[in-house]
Scaffold this motif. Structure first.
Motif, PDB file in Angstrom:
ATOM      1  N   ALA A 134       7.109  19.630   3.852  1.00  0.00           N
ATOM      2  CA  ALA A 134       7.551  21.006   3.691  1.00  0.00           C
ATOM      3  C   ALA A 134       6.352  21.822   3.220  1.00  0.00           C
ATOM      4  CB  ALA A 134       8.689  21.073   2.683  1.00  0.00           C
ATOM      5  N   SER A 135       6.115  22.924   3.869  1.00  0.00           N
ATOM      6  CA  SER A 135       4.936  23.735   3.581  1.00  0.00           C
ATOM      7  C   SER A 135       4.854  24.033   2.091  1.00  0.00           C
ATOM      8  CB  SER A 135       5.015  25.032   4.384  1.00  0.00           C
ATOM      9  OG  SER A 135       3.840  25.768   4.209  1.00  0.00           O
ATOM     10  N   PRO A 136       3.766  23.936   1.479  1.00  0.00           N
ATOM     11  CA  PRO A 136       2.413  23.698   2.001  1.00  0.00           C
ATOM     12  C   PRO A 136       1.927  22.276   1.755  1.00  0.00           C
ATOM     13  CG  PRO A 136       2.230  24.619  -0.192  1.00  0.00           C
ATOM     14  CD  PRO A 136       3.709  24.399   0.084  1.00  0.00           C
ATOM     15  N   ARG A 137       2.766  21.282   1.894  1.00  0.00           N
ATOM     16  CA  ARG A 137       2.413  19.913   1.498  1.00  0.00           C
ATOM     17  C   ARG A 137       1.996  19.045   2.679  1.00  0.00           C
ATOM     18  NH1 ARG A 137       4.880  18.432  -3.486  1.00  0.00           N
ATOM     19  NH2 ARG A 137       5.461  16.419  -2.682  1.00  0.00           N
ATOM     20  N   LYS A 138       1.154  18.050   2.361  1.00  0.00           N
ATOM     21  CA  LYS A 138       0.820  17.005   3.323  1.00  0.00           C
ATOM     22  C   LYS A 138       0.762  15.688   2.568  1.00  0.00           C
ATOM     23  CE  LYS A 138      -4.218  16.924   3.072  1.00  0.00           C
ATOM     24  NZ  LYS A 138      -4.385  17.831   1.962  1.00  0.00           N
ATOM     25  N   THR A 139       1.023  14.614   3.290  1.00  0.00           N
ATOM     26  CA  THR A 139       0.977  13.280   2.711  1.00  0.00           C
ATOM     27  C   THR A 139      -0.008  12.446   3.510  1.00  0.00           C
ATOM     28  OG1 THR A 139       3.268  13.421   1.953  1.00  0.00           O
ATOM     29  CG2 THR A 139       2.321  11.199   2.177  1.00  0.00           C
ATOM     30  N   VAL A 140      -0.949  11.845   2.815  1.00  0.00           N
ATOM     31  CA  VAL A 140      -1.865  10.890   3.426  1.00  0.00           C
ATOM     32  C   VAL A 140      -1.373   9.522   2.969  1.00  0.00           C
ATOM     33  CG1 VAL A 140      -4.265  10.189   3.742  1.00  0.00           C
ATOM     34  CG2 VAL A 140      -3.728  12.585   3.255  1.00  0.00           C
ATOM     35  N   TRP A 141      -1.224   8.621   3.919  1.00  0.00           N
ATOM     36  CA  TRP A 141      -0.642   7.331   3.594  1.00  0.00           C
ATOM     37  C   TRP A 141      -1.452   6.183   4.198  1.00  0.00           C
ATOM     38  CZ3 TRP A 141       0.622   4.485   7.852  1.00  0.00           C
ATOM     39  CH2 TRP A 141       0.796   5.182   9.047  1.00  0.00           C
ATOM     40  N   GLY A 142      -1.271   5.022   3.604  1.00  0.00           N
ATOM     41  CA  GLY A 142      -1.868   3.801   4.114  1.00  0.00           C
ATOM     42  C   GLY A 142      -0.915   2.652   3.866  1.00  0.00           C
ATOM     43  N   GLU A 143      -0.920   1.669   4.752  1.00  0.00           N
ATOM     44  CA  GLU A 143      -0.074   0.510   4.592  1.00  0.00           C
ATOM     45  C   GLU A 143      -0.913  -0.755   4.516  1.00  0.00           C
ATOM     46  OE1 GLU A 143       3.996   2.119   6.730  1.00  0.00           O
ATOM     47  OE2 GLU A 143       2.766   0.626   7.807  1.00  0.00           O
ATOM     48  N   VAL A 144      -0.506  -1.647   3.621  1.00  0.00           N
ATOM     49  CA  VAL A 144      -1.201  -2.904   3.383  1.00  0.00           C
ATOM     50  C   VAL A 144      -0.179  -4.030   3.440  1.00  0.00           C
ATOM     51  CG1 VAL A 144      -2.507  -4.221   1.659  1.00  0.00           C
ATOM     52  CG2 VAL A 144      -2.877  -1.776   1.869  1.00  0.00           C
ATOM     53  N   GLY A 145      -0.544  -5.109   4.088  1.00  0.00           N
ATOM     54  CA  GLY A 145       0.334  -6.281   4.112  1.00  0.00           C
ATOM     55  C   GLY A 145       0.325  -6.970   2.767  1.00  0.00           C
ATOM     56  N   VAL A 146       1.500  -7.415   2.328  1.00  0.00           N
ATOM     57  CA  VAL A 146       1.631  -8.158   1.062  1.00  0.00           C
ATOM     58  C   VAL A 146       2.397  -9.440   1.333  1.00  0.00           C
ATOM     59  CG1 VAL A 146       1.503  -6.152  -0.461  1.00  0.00           C
ATOM     60  CG2 VAL A 146       3.703  -6.875   0.405  1.00  0.00           C
ATOM     61  N   GLY A 147       2.112 -10.431   0.519  1.00  0.00           N
ATOM     62  CA  GLY A 147       2.856 -11.685   0.593  1.00  0.00           C
ATOM     63  C   GLY A 147       2.372 -12.538   1.643  1.00  0.00           C
TER      64      GLY A 147
END
Length: 147
Positions: A134-147
């Motif tokens: 929702a303006s004015p937001r942004k999300t930077v994401w990353g995924e890592v394997g676990v287990g």
């Protein structure tokens, strides 16, 4: 019962752990985000010093530093999100500068003092990306394997 229905019920029973917290958009806040991540992952059974914990700590550090340096709006915090589902940890850092979308650039010159953070994220994460919220937001994401 239809096979599709059984699959959806099985997906609903999957344990998902979620942690979200607003953090001051300061260098100290970026450090706090990394420390909170390590602590929360340990509480969820991802041991400190494990490959997954170490990768997550570095990804959080880089994304939080970017939120502080490039996504900061005075008086507004960034949000740290950790979502753990079987086999995958998703790290999210949301800031209030949707107009400043990060992009993986070419390798900076050897004498450059910055510009390597997203290269590190790309190297450590199984996947990463940017989502507009929702303006004015942004999300930077990353995924890592676990287990």
């Amino acid at each position: 019962m239809h096979p599709e229905t059984e699959a959806s019920f099985a997906e609903l029973s999957t344990t998902v752990r979620v942690f979200r917290r607003p953090i001051a958009a300061t260098r100290r806040g970026a450090r706090l985000a990394r420390l909170l991540s390590i602590q929360r992952l340990a509480e969820w059974g991802v041991p400190r010093g494990s490959d997954a914990s170490d990768a997550a700590a570095l990804i959080v550090a880089e994304l939080a530093a970017n939120a502080v340096v490039h996504g900061r709006v005075p008086g507004r915090a960034f949000e740290l999100g950790l979502l753990l589902r079987p086999g995958v940890l998703r790290i999210e850092v949301t800031d209030t500068r949707a107009d400043k979308r990060p992009a993986l650039a070419s390798t900076p010159p050897p004498d450059a003092e910055s510009g390597r953070g997203l290269l590190l994220v790309a190297a450590l994460a199984d996947r990463w990306g940017v989502e507009e919220g929702a303006s004015p937001r942004k999300t930077v994401w990353g995924e890592v394997g676990v287990g």
